[in-house]
Design a protein around this motif. Sequence first.
Motif, PDB file in Angstrom:
ATOM      1  N   VAL A 163      39.198  -6.598 -15.424  1.00 58.24           N
ATOM      2  CA  VAL A 163      37.737  -6.516 -15.560  1.00 58.24           C
ATOM      3  C   VAL A 163      37.165  -7.881 -15.927  1.00 58.24           C
ATOM      4  O   VAL A 163      36.141  -8.315 -15.386  1.00 58.24           O
ATOM      5  N   HIS A 164      37.829  -8.582 -16.836  1.00 58.71           N
ATOM      6  CA  HIS A 164      37.379  -9.918 -17.248  1.00 58.71           C
ATOM      7  C   HIS A 164      37.398 -10.895 -16.058  1.00 58.71           C
ATOM      8  O   HIS A 164      36.448 -11.659 -15.861  1.00 58.71           O
ATOM      9  N   LEU A 165      38.463 -10.869 -15.268  1.00 57.52           N
ATOM     10  CA  LEU A 165      38.532 -11.747 -14.100  1.00 57.52           C
ATOM     11  C   LEU A 165      37.423 -11.427 -13.114  1.00 57.52           C
ATOM     12  O   LEU A 165      36.812 -12.333 -12.523  1.00 57.52           O
ATOM     13  N   TYR A 166      37.157 -10.145 -12.914  1.00 60.00           N
ATOM     14  CA  TYR A 166      36.088  -9.749 -11.989  1.00 60.00           C
ATOM     15  C   TYR A 166      34.741 -10.315 -12.433  1.00 60.00           C
ATOM     16  O   TYR A 166      33.952 -10.795 -11.609  1.00 60.00           O
ATOM     17  N   GLY A 172      35.015 -11.669  -5.356  1.00 60.86           N
ATOM     18  CA  GLY A 172      34.768 -11.428  -3.940  1.00 60.86           C
ATOM     19  C   GLY A 172      35.739 -10.400  -3.390  1.00 60.86           C
ATOM     20  O   GLY A 172      36.280  -9.568  -4.127  1.00 60.86           O
ATOM     21  N   ARG A 173      35.995 -10.450  -2.077  1.00 60.04           N
ATOM     22  CA  ARG A 173      36.881  -9.453  -1.463  1.00 60.04           C
ATOM     23  C   ARG A 173      38.318  -9.708  -1.930  1.00 60.04           C
ATOM     24  O   ARG A 173      38.914 -10.737  -1.631  1.00 60.04           O
ATOM     25  N   SER A 174      38.862  -8.727  -2.657  1.00 58.13           N
ATOM     26  CA  SER A 174      40.153  -8.925  -3.321  1.00 58.13           C
ATOM     27  C   SER A 174      41.046  -7.703  -3.153  1.00 58.13           C
ATOM     28  O   SER A 174      40.568  -6.568  -3.112  1.00 58.13           O
ATOM     29  N   LEU A 175      42.350  -7.978  -3.082  1.00 56.54           N
ATOM     30  CA  LEU A 175      43.377  -6.941  -3.025  1.00 56.54           C
ATOM     31  C   LEU A 175      44.110  -6.900  -4.354  1.00 56.54           C
ATOM     32  O   LEU A 175      44.600  -7.927  -4.834  1.00 56.54           O
ATOM     33  N   PRO A 238      41.100 -11.614   7.644  1.00 53.65           N
ATOM     34  CA  PRO A 238      41.150 -13.064   7.418  1.00 53.65           C
ATOM     35  C   PRO A 238      40.383 -13.552   6.197  1.00 53.65           C
ATOM     36  O   PRO A 238      40.565 -14.689   5.784  1.00 53.65           O
ATOM     37  N   ASP A 239      39.508 -12.734   5.597  1.00 51.95           N
ATOM     38  CA  ASP A 239      38.615 -13.240   4.557  1.00 51.95           C
ATOM     39  C   ASP A 239      38.891 -12.681   3.173  1.00 51.95           C
ATOM     40  O   ASP A 239      37.986 -12.555   2.355  1.00 51.95           O
ATOM     41  N   ILE A 240      40.136 -12.317   2.881  1.00 49.88           N
ATOM     42  CA  ILE A 240      40.477 -11.883   1.533  1.00 49.88           C
ATOM     43  C   ILE A 240      40.572 -13.117   0.629  1.00 49.88           C
ATOM     44  O   ILE A 240      41.366 -14.018   0.884  1.00 49.88           O
ATOM     45  N   LYS A 241      39.765 -13.145  -0.419  1.00 48.20           N
ATOM     46  CA  LYS A 241      39.703 -14.330  -1.274  1.00 48.20           C
ATOM     47  C   LYS A 241      40.815 -14.357  -2.321  1.00 48.20           C
ATOM     48  O   LYS A 241      41.333 -15.416  -2.662  1.00 48.20           O
ATOM     49  N   HIS A 242      41.148 -13.171  -2.851  1.00 45.56           N
ATOM     50  CA  HIS A 242      42.120 -13.134  -3.934  1.00 45.56           C
ATOM     51  C   HIS A 242      43.092 -11.974  -3.738  1.00 45.56           C
ATOM     52  O   HIS A 242      42.705 -10.885  -3.305  1.00 45.56           O
TER      53      HIS A 242
END
Length: 314
Positions: A163-166, A172-175, A238-242
């Motif tokens: 939650v803190h990292l978010y 952004g778009r993250s898995l 292609p656009d997963i940031k994290h």
Amino acid sequence: HVQVLVLVPTRELAAQVLDLVNHLSLFYGFRAVGLVGGKSVRGDLDALAREPHVVVGTPGRVIDHMERGTLDLGHVGFVVLDEADQMLDIGFARAITRILRSVPDERMTALFSATMPMTIRRIIHRFMREPMEVSVVPDTRTVETVRQYYLEVAERDKLATLVHLYKTMNLGRSLVFLKMKHHVDRVTHRLQSLGIPARAIHGDLPQAQRDRVMADFRSGNLEILVATNVAARGLDIPDIKHVINYDLPQNVEEYIHRVGRTARAGKEGSAITFVAEWDFQDWAKILHQIGDVTVEPLEVQHTEDSEAEVASEA
């Protein structure tokens, strides 16, 4: 007749392979069908009635049609086993053996696998004649455009840390990867209750729901996808940031596959691995095996606000 059979471990990977095969069919004039669980058998029967030349499917659904008598593999000349180690990991060994017994002995077989455990080598020696092994070992096992970090965090503090990292990193778009399905559901529910746009994907969800989640994630309407390893293989966005390894990968191959979901097509991305109190030995092994790659510690100043919010919600 069906001339080519492509077996893959997951529905999502089958869909991506089928898209490519259908694109090729526009130029070469063949017909293809996808056979995967979670979808209407009636749709399969309609597609099979058009006499496809290529079948892309998961082992369970292929076996289903073999038993129904709706799929004849007696003329197959080419068999492809993709992500073979993953298929065996999720329990398809018996199904694969049965399928390979049902295709002609005179055929070409291609097997692709990130690892070659003994279970796969037994299949190779049993069903392939004079096989040629091609090993691709890149100089760097993870792409250079991935910034890799690790974060030492107690198991009980993982959710608050996420939650803190978010809130502080604009993820952004993250898995977000976890090991077990019920943990995926639990973490997703907790994130949603805190107002964080997260959805879950794993093998127990209905196919229609998995398709909707993946469509939202691809379009950018969904920010956080919480997943088991079903998403690590074959997911091409292609656009997963994290990529966030909420649970430590079980081995270096799993780490590489997870991390490889970001920084695709030459873009930059980052991977953050949570290392809990009992993970240090396994994490050291992964660091040793990935070679000359910089994995930096990630400094998190404090998570008091997130901890309080998570505790309040609980």
